[in-house]
Enzyme design. Sequence first.
Site, PDB file in Angstrom:
ATOM      1  N   LYS A  13       0.828  -1.215   0.000  1.00  0.00           N
ATOM      2  CA  LYS A  13       0.000   0.000   0.000  1.00  0.00           C
ATOM      3  C   LYS A  13       0.862   1.266   0.000  1.00  0.00           C
ATOM      4  O   LYS A  13       0.586   2.205  -0.743  1.00  0.00           O
ATOM      5  CB  LYS A  13      -0.888  -0.056   1.244  1.00  0.00           C
ATOM      6  CG  LYS A  13      -1.857   1.045   1.411  1.00  0.00           C
ATOM      7  CD  LYS A  13      -2.872   0.694   2.482  1.00  0.00           C
ATOM      8  CE  LYS A  13      -2.256   0.239   3.797  1.00  0.00           C
ATOM      9  NZ  LYS A  13      -1.674   1.294   4.618  1.00  0.00           N
ATOM     10  N   ARG A 127      10.300  -5.588   5.310  1.00  0.00           N
ATOM     11  CA  ARG A 127      10.268  -4.151   5.041  1.00  0.00           C
ATOM     12  C   ARG A 127      11.445  -3.417   5.690  1.00  0.00           C
ATOM     13  O   ARG A 127      11.790  -3.691   6.842  1.00  0.00           O
ATOM     14  CB  ARG A 127       8.957  -3.631   5.623  1.00  0.00           C
ATOM     15  CG  ARG A 127       8.603  -2.255   5.259  1.00  0.00           C
ATOM     16  CD  ARG A 127       7.138  -2.088   5.169  1.00  0.00           C
ATOM     17  NE  ARG A 127       6.452  -2.191   6.463  1.00  0.00           N
ATOM     18  CZ  ARG A 127       5.138  -2.100   6.566  1.00  0.00           C
ATOM     19  NH1 ARG A 127       4.397  -1.932   5.513  1.00  0.00           N
ATOM     20  NH2 ARG A 127       4.573  -2.203   7.747  1.00  0.00           N
ATOM     21  N   ARG A 167      10.967  -1.445  11.592  1.00  0.00           N
ATOM     22  CA  ARG A 167      10.059  -0.998  12.648  1.00  0.00           C
ATOM     23  C   ARG A 167       9.914  -2.120  13.652  1.00  0.00           C
ATOM     24  O   ARG A 167       9.766  -3.270  13.263  1.00  0.00           O
ATOM     25  CB  ARG A 167       8.683  -0.703  12.043  1.00  0.00           C
ATOM     26  CG  ARG A 167       8.622   0.620  11.346  1.00  0.00           C
ATOM     27  CD  ARG A 167       7.375   0.751  10.518  1.00  0.00           C
ATOM     28  NE  ARG A 167       6.143   0.309  11.185  1.00  0.00           N
ATOM     29  CZ  ARG A 167       4.952   0.341  10.601  1.00  0.00           C
ATOM     30  NH1 ARG A 167       4.830   0.777   9.376  1.00  0.00           N
ATOM     31  NH2 ARG A 167       3.881  -0.070  11.251  1.00  0.00           N
TER      32      ARG A 167
HETATM   33  P1  AMP Z   1       0.974   1.612   9.944  1.00  0.00           P
HETATM   34  O1  AMP Z   1       2.192   2.419   9.729  1.00  0.00           O
HETATM   35  O2  AMP Z   1      -0.139   1.985   8.997  1.00  0.00           O
HETATM   36  O3  AMP Z   1       1.240   0.132   9.957  1.00  0.00           O
HETATM   37  O4  AMP Z   1       0.427   1.974  11.410  1.00  0.00           O
HETATM   38  C1  AMP Z   1       1.194   1.694  12.529  1.00  0.00           C
HETATM   39  C2  AMP Z   1       0.361   1.789  13.779  1.00  0.00           C
HETATM   40  O5  AMP Z   1      -0.150   3.116  13.929  1.00  0.00           O
HETATM   41  C3  AMP Z   1      -0.878   0.898  13.802  1.00  0.00           C
HETATM   42  O6  AMP Z   1      -0.596  -0.437  14.174  1.00  0.00           O
HETATM   43  C4  AMP Z   1      -1.725   1.619  14.843  1.00  0.00           C
HETATM   44  O7  AMP Z   1      -1.251   1.376  16.155  1.00  0.00           O
HETATM   45  C5  AMP Z   1      -1.441   3.079  14.516  1.00  0.00           C
HETATM   46  N1  AMP Z   1      -2.405   3.580  13.520  1.00  0.00           N
HETATM   47  C6  AMP Z   1      -2.181   3.863  12.212  1.00  0.00           C
HETATM   48  N2  AMP Z   1      -3.291   4.279  11.605  1.00  0.00           N
HETATM   49  C7  AMP Z   1      -4.266   4.259  12.553  1.00  0.00           C
HETATM   50  C8  AMP Z   1      -5.651   4.582  12.553  1.00  0.00           C
HETATM   51  N3  AMP Z   1      -6.288   4.993  11.445  1.00  0.00           N
HETATM   52  N4  AMP Z   1      -6.327   4.459  13.713  1.00  0.00           N
HETATM   53  C9  AMP Z   1      -5.721   4.054  14.845  1.00  0.00           C
HETATM   54  N5  AMP Z   1      -4.427   3.715  14.905  1.00  0.00           N
HETATM   55  C10 AMP Z   1      -3.703   3.821  13.777  1.00  0.00           C
END
Ligand code: AMP
Length: 224
Positions: A13, A127, A167
């Site tokens: 994505k 990643r 990460r």
């Molecule tokens: P990502 O980088 O998209 O994998 O997001 C990493 C982390 O950020 C997720 O596992 C959540 O803990 C938090 N996070 C990201 N987007 C959201 C969202 N829309 N709502 C709540 N938590 C989020």
Amino acid sequence: MNILIFGPNGSGKGTQGAIVQKKFGVPHIETGVIFRENISKGTELGTKAKSYIDKGELVPDGITIPMILNRLKADDCLKGWLLDGFPRNLAQAEALWQALQKEKIKLDYVIEIVLDRKTAKKRIMGRRLCATDNNHPNNIFIDAIKPTEKDGKIVCRVCGSDKLTTRADDQDEAAIDKRHGIYYDSQTGTMAAVNFFRDKTRVIEISGLPGVKEVTEDLLKKLK
Ligand code: AMP
């Protein structure tokens, strides 16, 4: 151009989002990136978000929804935006839809990258993040975006930076499973949000299984 992009963590994505961003010249707003930036700067928001992120749980809607709705009001969003990582559950989808209706803002595209859980998990673990630019995707398990080698070091395939990191939540299987549990949940999770938009507008489905180049070609064809 206002665009939503959905896809499980590890579906490519972010990689495809960077391409969509270039095509339309709109800001790529990634909730996860906003949280991580706040954590590294030590802000109050970052402190609040960290414990949830480390466990792979969603940051509470009371924090996330206003943060994103405010972000969409910034000047750089006047010509549109690409929202990535939000909405992540049904409540967020409803809040976004309500805000858009209120401001009479049209949703131009909703993209869903479809990928099975097992493949997505492997890709997450491969990643690598480029500290120089978040839109420089690298993955040790995907040939098309494999980091390059320079002087015996693994470096970013786009800019050559040797600051490639992982990460913590990408290397923690329990956290990955939790994130995927939320994504594939069609009752109140992210799939429920995708289905919410399916009732409102056309959702462009893209298979995330082929290579990066093929996925991009398919996506660009369908965005015409
Ligand atoms: P990502 O980088 O998209 O994998 O997001 C990493 C982390 O950020 C997720 O596992 C959540 O803990 C938090 N996070 C990201 N987007 C959201 C969202 N829309 N709502 C709540 N938590 C989020």
